[in-house]
Design a protein around this motif. Structure first.
Motif, PDB file in Angstrom:
ATOM      1  N   THR A 219       0.831  -1.201   0.000  1.00  0.00           N
ATOM      2  CA  THR A 219       0.000   0.000   0.000  1.00  0.00           C
ATOM      3  C   THR A 219       0.872   1.261   0.000  1.00  0.00           C
ATOM      4  N   LEU A 220       2.042   1.173   0.640  1.00  0.00           N
ATOM      5  CA  LEU A 220       2.961   2.307   0.616  1.00  0.00           C
ATOM      6  C   LEU A 220       3.571   2.470  -0.767  1.00  0.00           C
ATOM      7  N   GLY A 221       4.047   1.363  -1.322  1.00  0.00           N
ATOM      8  CA  GLY A 221       4.670   1.418  -2.639  1.00  0.00           C
ATOM      9  C   GLY A 221       3.692   1.879  -3.710  1.00  0.00           C
ATOM     10  N   ASP A 222       2.477   1.331  -3.690  1.00  0.00           N
ATOM     11  CA  ASP A 222       1.449   1.725  -4.664  1.00  0.00           C
ATOM     12  C   ASP A 222       1.169   3.217  -4.561  1.00  0.00           C
ATOM     13  N   SER A 223       1.123   3.703  -3.334  1.00  0.00           N
ATOM     14  CA  SER A 223       0.763   5.100  -3.110  1.00  0.00           C
ATOM     15  C   SER A 223       1.851   6.042  -3.624  1.00  0.00           C
TER      16      SER A 223
ATOM     17  N   ALA B 254      -6.955   3.095   0.177  1.00  0.00           N
ATOM     18  CA  ALA B 254      -5.948   2.140   0.644  1.00  0.00           C
ATOM     19  C   ALA B 254      -6.680   0.990   1.326  1.00  0.00           C
ATOM     20  N   SER B 255      -6.235  -0.218   1.031  1.00  0.00           N
ATOM     21  CA  SER B 255      -6.844  -1.348   1.737  1.00  0.00           C
ATOM     22  C   SER B 255      -5.749  -2.283   2.203  1.00  0.00           C
ATOM     23  N   ARG B 256      -6.032  -2.928   3.325  1.00  0.00           N
ATOM     24  CA  ARG B 256      -5.045  -3.838   3.925  1.00  0.00           C
ATOM     25  C   ARG B 256      -5.834  -4.956   4.572  1.00  0.00           C
ATOM     26  N   VAL B 257      -5.529  -6.208   4.215  1.00  0.00           N
ATOM     27  CA  VAL B 257      -6.354  -7.301   4.744  1.00  0.00           C
ATOM     28  C   VAL B 257      -5.500  -8.456   5.246  1.00  0.00           C
TER      29      VAL B 257
ATOM     30  N   THR C  88      -9.881 -12.043   8.226  1.00  0.00           N
ATOM     31  CA  THR C  88      -9.764 -12.003   9.675  1.00  0.00           C
ATOM     32  C   THR C  88      -9.569 -10.580  10.168  1.00  0.00           C
ATOM     33  N   ASP C  89      -9.031  -9.737   9.335  1.00  0.00           N
ATOM     34  CA  ASP C  89      -8.865  -8.345   9.724  1.00  0.00           C
ATOM     35  C   ASP C  89      -8.790  -7.474   8.473  1.00  0.00           C
ATOM     36  N   VAL C  90      -9.361  -6.293   8.577  1.00  0.00           N
ATOM     37  CA  VAL C  90      -9.420  -5.419   7.401  1.00  0.00           C
ATOM     38  C   VAL C  90      -9.193  -3.975   7.815  1.00  0.00           C
ATOM     39  N   ARG C  91      -8.423  -3.251   7.029  1.00  0.00           N
ATOM     40  CA  ARG C  91      -8.308  -1.801   7.193  1.00  0.00           C
ATOM     41  C   ARG C  91      -8.541  -1.151   5.828  1.00  0.00           C
ATOM     42  N   ILE C  92      -9.411  -0.155   5.825  1.00  0.00           N
ATOM     43  CA  ILE C  92      -9.619   0.581   4.567  1.00  0.00           C
ATOM     44  C   ILE C  92      -9.655   2.063   4.893  1.00  0.00           C
ATOM     45  N   ALA C  93      -8.963   2.852   4.105  1.00  0.00           N
ATOM     46  CA  ALA C  93      -8.972   4.295   4.339  1.00  0.00           C
ATOM     47  C   ALA C  93      -9.055   5.032   3.002  1.00  0.00           C
ATOM     48  N   ALA C  94      -9.608   6.236   3.049  1.00  0.00           N
ATOM     49  CA  ALA C  94      -9.870   6.981   1.817  1.00  0.00           C
ATOM     50  C   ALA C  94      -9.312   8.394   1.893  1.00  0.00           C
TER      51      ALA C  94
ATOM     52  N   CYS D 233      -4.119   2.771   7.366  1.00  0.00           N
ATOM     53  CA  CYS D 233      -4.340   1.318   7.327  1.00  0.00           C
ATOM     54  C   CYS D 233      -3.267   0.572   8.086  1.00  0.00           C
ATOM     55  N   LEU D 234      -2.132   1.202   8.294  1.00  0.00           N
ATOM     56  CA  LEU D 234      -1.037   0.582   9.034  1.00  0.00           C
ATOM     57  C   LEU D 234      -1.107   0.913  10.515  1.00  0.00           C
TER      58      LEU D 234
END
Lengths: 287, 155, 762
Positions: free
Chosen positions: A88-92, A194-197, A207-213, A126-127
């Motif tokens: 997510t960092l690299g993509d951003s 950004a999404s992180r799962v 089992t766990d999800v983070r999403i931010a906009a 997300c982190l």
């Protein structure tokens, strides 16, 4: 005539800021500041250039901590291995502005500026990142989620500055992604997601999800309605699509040059769906 | 840019009217307003100080209440100029009130606002959100004034 | 992400020598290394810096300007309010970004501070921001009809249309044949309305002039592509003799695309007024916001087209109605927008019955000005979009329909009685289509993606056509170091005319191009070239004049060498700068200078033409649309262009690729948005400019050579004619992909998505 100060270490930086408080502006890459200066909107009495302060530079990776110094540039982050392991960092960083901006602009500068459109913030949210703040009175940490407490506003006293950002990069079973829509490549985000799962071993369920906009609220926002709709649920595309439609509940876009609020809501749902699907695909799961 | 909305205020229509038809009260509800001076029965001047992204704007403002239809409608013209940044704000605000029963009133507004000059160059992307939050704050101040201020004690 | 793939060019070369080969641009190294000196790099020692107070109101009367707080600042040398400027300024401002007052100071920061200190009062006036509203009798008056402030191309007009009453900059009307009958005879009649956007040039270097008075003569150092015309216009506006204005181009001219063709009322007259007041050179440079609002944009234009065709697809009648927005002040080119939109359909298609009406209106918007293929770009977008719709109505294939109606060489156009000269348009279509088919990509199988393709034909004349005859003169001087210097009217704004000049000289004289210098233009009596580098005339006319001079130089050197080597003239051959005889003896050309030459051997050349040959293009685009977001990606683009003869194929490729970029921006991205005349996006963050990432994945250029007899080596223009077909090809592809016709570019992803999703709901 603006006074220009170049502290050589953290103590001097903190001392200068304590001395001048809100007559001073902290500067490193100047990518947000220069725009305001050039247009005559800002005319600070003092500029404190922290770009050479060692304690604010560099990326440290430890067993359960990644610590990014405030004056780390986007380009330095891009070239560091953490950008490959934490996608997510690299993509951003890949989609932020252009090479010239990335070579000068800093992570600390972005976080301090608190513009909800900045692409680097949703990945850090997300982190579960924490902001490290320093002053002559000592140090404190604030979760990034609480640090931006209003539109273009940050929880910083007049004598405080952002010195770094920290997150736990240890868990290797997370996958992540950043998806952005903009008018032109490198332009301001219409919407950035950004999404992180984390999934079960067989990759069948979240089992766990983070999403931010980014760009759809007074600050970058966590999409808890989508997160809640996914945790514990299967990773198939229908479930993801359904959950993504909840994105609208957590965002507050406005009509502006990037697009109408309605379009941004639609884009948010679409990008949330795509971002999560890409992240799930990265886990190698069969769907 | 145009904004419109409706809010409910716990006050009778006449009380709400007394407030919104008084230009001095309105000007004082504007976030960041200071040095408010009356120029005529309907015209007021003052200074509006706003901050955004570390930029402070100091707008010399003029407000003129150009239409009044008791007890339901007012129209206000406002201009603010900041010579330091060569910025100007022009706004027209129309407010309509209606009784909504149970001692409450509904205040609907339409605001047409233009920013020009350096601040506008910075981008409507930045300015819009700030304006919206200031408008929200303005009407919160109106509500406060009514529900907790002097007006509340008027008959 | 896209990556440019350079395909093999298909070019039939006629020459083995320098003309026809890919000579690298002679100014490229300096520019890339940062050594080039542009107008904004010049800061003479005694120069003063100007700062300008601009209006943020779109229409107002200046009541009062108090300059004293500004004059009180240390370093401020003079301050002037608009009514006190030299020339035809009055006391009104008529657009956002118009000039209220100006300062000259010893430094730029001082000047800026001084400008902010000026106190002023404006009385706002009613304003009008729509061209159609402006010509209505009830509209506020921006200017009287046919205002004359010394801009070029004034002509008398009579208007019979009662809807067009006031604020009229220009008007054109044309009827050919019997349109009413033509429409009656048609089996299908299709009508369509189209709007084109206000587009900014976004040149990297903003307008910058240095104005200096030498006694009564004004010298302006800046990039001004149409220097002769500008000279006359500036003199006329300042109310002085045309001989009293001189233009000096800087060592390296800035890019233009039309943005630097003409004078701007916010630039030269302001700087000149300050310079005269203070009797020192004054440097005035615009910042980026002013570059957007205080210079000129492409005219925003509205079209209504109607076409009648037989069931077989033959055009029986066409009507074109145009309303274009001149903005707050005339630049003399409202006329050109109308004339080009009037003539273009007749240059491309056989239209036996035709009617045209066009009006250019004054509004309180940012002024319209010259921009790459002015008028033709707008018209071609509308016409080629329209013809796709016409073809569809008749159930005809888009290419077959066009081919059926295209003009060909020798066809006598009804409005000029001049037959078409070289015409490679059919070749362009054929070769372009073949190439396009070669580049076709496999389907993705992704249901979120829909694809489509489109074609458009376009044209634009070479050289201005504003005058009945275009002419140019050139001087070549050979000096003792073996260098040939070319003195011409050319201004190399990146289009590469300097390189072409070097090639022509090298080609004709046998002197290496590396030894050819092209001197920047400076107003002179020594040779005449009045139009400079605009309207794609440089190669065609300036190149022809250079060729004439080069041939004369070669002849002279030839004769002298024959004499020096004591052989007959036929035996001499000049190559690599050495005149050689068959027996191996050679003499370097610089040694052929004689004492009577002085320091240099000088020769004249000239050329003229009464023709305005049309250059044609047929462009093909394939697009991909993401139906969930509305994003449009141009996948493939083939630009097939008839250039007469390719003097430098590599540079032509560069022109075509640049046109593709401009066309993609026109179709999908770029517009200066004005809301009641006030800019919403006058900065490079909010005004979309594309990067290589938005360029097509595959770009191919097909160069067609139809050999234009009136042009040097058969060449005609390419810079402007390459522009018109691009955007309509893309828009036609978008229509093919989505099943929907979009009529008002630029079309952003939200517009596409909204259209696609509303269809789904039905």
């Amino acid at each position: 005539m603006t006074e220009y100060l170049k502290p050589v270490d953290r103590e001097s930086a903190r001392r200068y800021l304590d001395e001048h408080r809100d007559s001073a502006k902290i500067v490193a890459g100047g990518q947000s500041l220069s725009l305001l200066l050039r247009q005559g909107l800002l005319d600070p009495d003092v500029m404190i250039d922290i770009s050479d302060v060692d304690e604010f530079s560099g990326i440290e990776t430890g067993p359960d901590r990644v610590s990014i110094g405030a004056v780390t540039t986007y380009e330095q982050l891009e070239s560091h291995p953490v950008s490959s392991t934490v996608e997510t960092l690299g993509d951003s960083v890949d989609v932020i502005a252009d090479r010239q901006v990335r070579t000068a602009g800093t992570i600390g500068g972005a976080i301090s500026h608190a513009d909800p459109s900045l692409d680097i913030v949703p990945p850090l949210l997300c982190l579960d990142a924490t902001v490290r703040i320093g002053s002559v009175d000592g140090e404190r940490t604030v979760p990034l989620e609480e640090f931006h407490d209003g539109y273009m506003a940050a929880d910083l006293a007049q004598n405080e500055l952002v010195e770094g950002i920290t997150f736990d990069g240890s868990a290797s079973d997370w996958e992540s992604n950043y998806a952005k829509h903009s008018r032109v490549s490198g332009g301001w985000a219409t919407v950035g997601i950004a999404s992180r799962v984390r999934t079960t071993d067989d990759r069948d369920a979240f089992t766990d999800v983070r999403i931010a906009a980014a760009a759809v609220g007074d600050t970058a926002v966590r999409l808890s309605s989508v997160e809640d709709a996914l945790i514990g649920e299967p990773t198939d595309r229908e479930t993801v699509a359904d959950a993504a439609s909840n994105a609208t509940a957590d965002i507050d876009p406005l009509d502006d040059l990037s697009g109408s609020a309605e379009y941004k809501k639609h884009l948010a749902r679409t990008l949330v769906e795509r971002s999560i699907n890409r992240t799930v695909d990265r886990t190698g799961g069969v769907r | 840019m145009q904004t419109e909305d409706e809010i409910t205020i716990e006050a009778e229509q006449e009380q709400l009217w007394a407030l919104i038809s008084d230009p001095e009260v309105l000007v004082n509800c504007v976030p960041g307003a200071k040095e408010v001076t009356q120029e005529s029965e309907t015209e007021y001047t003052g200074v509006i100080e706003r901050s955004l992204a570390g930029v402070t704007l100091s707008l010399n403002g003029e407000v003129d209440m150009i239409e009044r239809e008791p007890p339901t409608y007012v129209k206000v013209d406002a201009v603010g100029e900041d010579s330091r940044t060569n910025s100007r704000m022009d706004a027209t605000a129309e407010m309509t009130i209606a009784e909504s029963g149970d001692g409450a009133s509904e205040l609907s507004y339409v605001i047409d606002m233009e920013f020009t000059g350096r601040l506008a160059t910075l981008g409507s992307r930045l300015v819009k959100r700030k304006i919206r939050s200031d408008i929200d704050e303005f009407f919160e101040n109106v509500r406060d004034e009514l529900e907790n201020g002097e007006a509340a004690s008027d008959g | 992400m896209s990556r440019l793939r350079r395909d093999e060019r298909t070019v039939q070369r006629q020459s083995e020598r320098v003309v026809g080969s890919d000579v690298p641009k002679i100014d490229a190294e300096d520019k890339v290394a940062g050594d080039a000196r542009f107008g904004s790099d010049l800061e003479p020692d005694d120069v003063l810096y100007a700062a300008v107070l601009y209006s943020t109101r779109t229409h107002a009367e200046i009541d009062d300007v108090d300059l004293s707080p500004a004059m009180a600042i240390d370093g401020v040398e003079c301050a002037l309010a608009r009514p006190d400027f030299m020339g035809k300024f009055d006391d009104r401002v008529r657009h956002y970004g118009d000039v209220i007052a100006a300062i000259a100071a010893t430094g730029p920061e001082t000047a800026d501070r001084a400008v902010n200190a000026i106190d002023y009062d404006l009385t706002p006036l009613d304003a009008v921001h729509d061209a159609r509203e402006a010509v209505d009798g009830d509209a506020p008056t921006v200017h009287p009809n046919n205002l004359d402030i010394a801009q070029h191309a004034q002509h008398d007009f009579t208007i019979e249309n009662e809807n067009y009453t006031k604020n009229i900059d220009d008007y054109h009307e044309l009827t050919v044949g019997d349109p009413d009958r033509g429409f009656e005879e048609a089996d299908h009649v299709v009508t369509g309305e189209y709007t084109t956007p206000r587009v900014s040039h976004c040149n990297l270097d903003t307008h910058c002039t240095i104005a200096e008075w030498d006694d009564d003569t004004l010298v302006l150092t800046e990039t001004l592509a149409s220097h002769g015309r500008s000279q006359r216009e500036i003199a006329g506006f300042l109310e002085i003799d045309p001989e009293r204005v001189k233009i000096k181009e800087p060592p390296s001219a800035s890019s233009s695309f039309g943005g630097r063709s003409l004078r701007k009322l916010t630039v030269e007259p302001v700087a000149a007024s300050l310079a005269r007041e203070v009797d020192r050179p004054v440097r005035l440079q615009l910042d980026r916001e002013r570059e957007f609002v205080s210079t000129a944009t492409r005219h925003q234009t509205q079209f209504t087209l109607e076409t009648g065709i037989t069931a077989d697809g033959e055009i029986t009648a066409m009507s074109v109605d145009v309303v274009t927005d001149t903005g707050a002040y005339p630049n003399g080119v409202g006329h050109v927008v109308l004339k080009n939109s009037r003539d273009r359909p007749l240059d491309v298609y056989r239209i036996p019955n035709y009617e045209y009406e066009g009006v250019a209106a004054f509004t309180n918007n940012v002024p319209g000005g010259e921009y790459r293929a002015i008028g033709s770009t707008q018209l071609t977008f509308a016409l080629e979009s329209h013809l796709d719709e016409v073809a569809a109505r008749a159930g005809l294939d888009r290419i077959t329909f066009r081919r059926k109606n295209l003009v060909e060489e020798g066809y006598v156009r009804p409005h000029t009685e001049v037959p078409i000269g070289s015409c490679g348009v059919d070749d362009c279509l054929e070769r372009g289509l073949r190439r396009f088919e070669e580049l076709e990509r496999d389907e993705t199988g992704d249901p979120r993606i829909t694809r489509g393709w489109g074609v458009a034909v376009g044209a634009h004349p070479t050289t201005s056509g504003a005058t009945s005859e275009d002419s140019s003169e050139a001087i070549l001087t050979l000096t003792a170091d073996g260098t040939v210097t070319a003195h011409t009217g050319a201004v190399d704004q990146g289009q590469g005319i300097d390189t072409v000049i070097a090639q022509i000289v090298g080609h004709e004289t046998g002197i290496p191009t590396s030894r050819v210098d092209v001197e920047p233009f400076s107003t002179t009596d020594r040779f005449a070239d009045h139009l400079g580098s605009i309207a794609s005339r440089s190669t065609y006319i300036i190149g022809a004049a250079v060729r004439d001079a080069a041939i004369a130089l070669e002849r002279e050197l030839h004769d002298r060498a024959a004499s020096a080597l004591d052989v007959s003239a036929d035996a001499i051959e000049i190559q690599d700068g050495v005149a050689a005889s068959p027996n191996g003896e050679g003499i370097p050309v610089e040694q052929l200078l004689s004492p009577t030459d002085g320091d240099e051997l000088e020769v004249y050349g000239s050329a003229s033409s009464t023709e305005t040959p049309v250059s044609y293009g047929a462009h093909f685009a394939a697009v991909e649309v993401d139906v969930e977001t509305g994003d449009v990606d141009v996948l493939t683009f083939v630009a097939s262009q008839d250039v007469g003869h390719a003097i430098n194929p590599k540079m032509i490729e560069g022109q075509l690729e640049g046109a593709i970029q401009h066309g993609i921006e026109f179709a999908l991205y770029s517009e200066l948005q004005l809301d009641r005349g006030m800019p919403k996006n006058a900065n490079l963050a909010d005004y979309p400019v594309i990067s290589p990432k938005e360029m097509p994945e595959d770009v191919a250029c097909e160069i067609v050579e139809s050999n234009e007899q009136s042009g040097p080596y058969g060449a005609k223009g390419v810079g402007t004619p390459s522009m018109p077909p691009v955007a309509p090809a893309i828009m036609n592809a978008l229509a093919d992909a989505t099943g929907n016709r979009f009529r008002d570019p630029p079309i952003d992803s939200e517009t596409v998505y909204t259209e696609l999703s509303s269809e789904d709901r039905r």
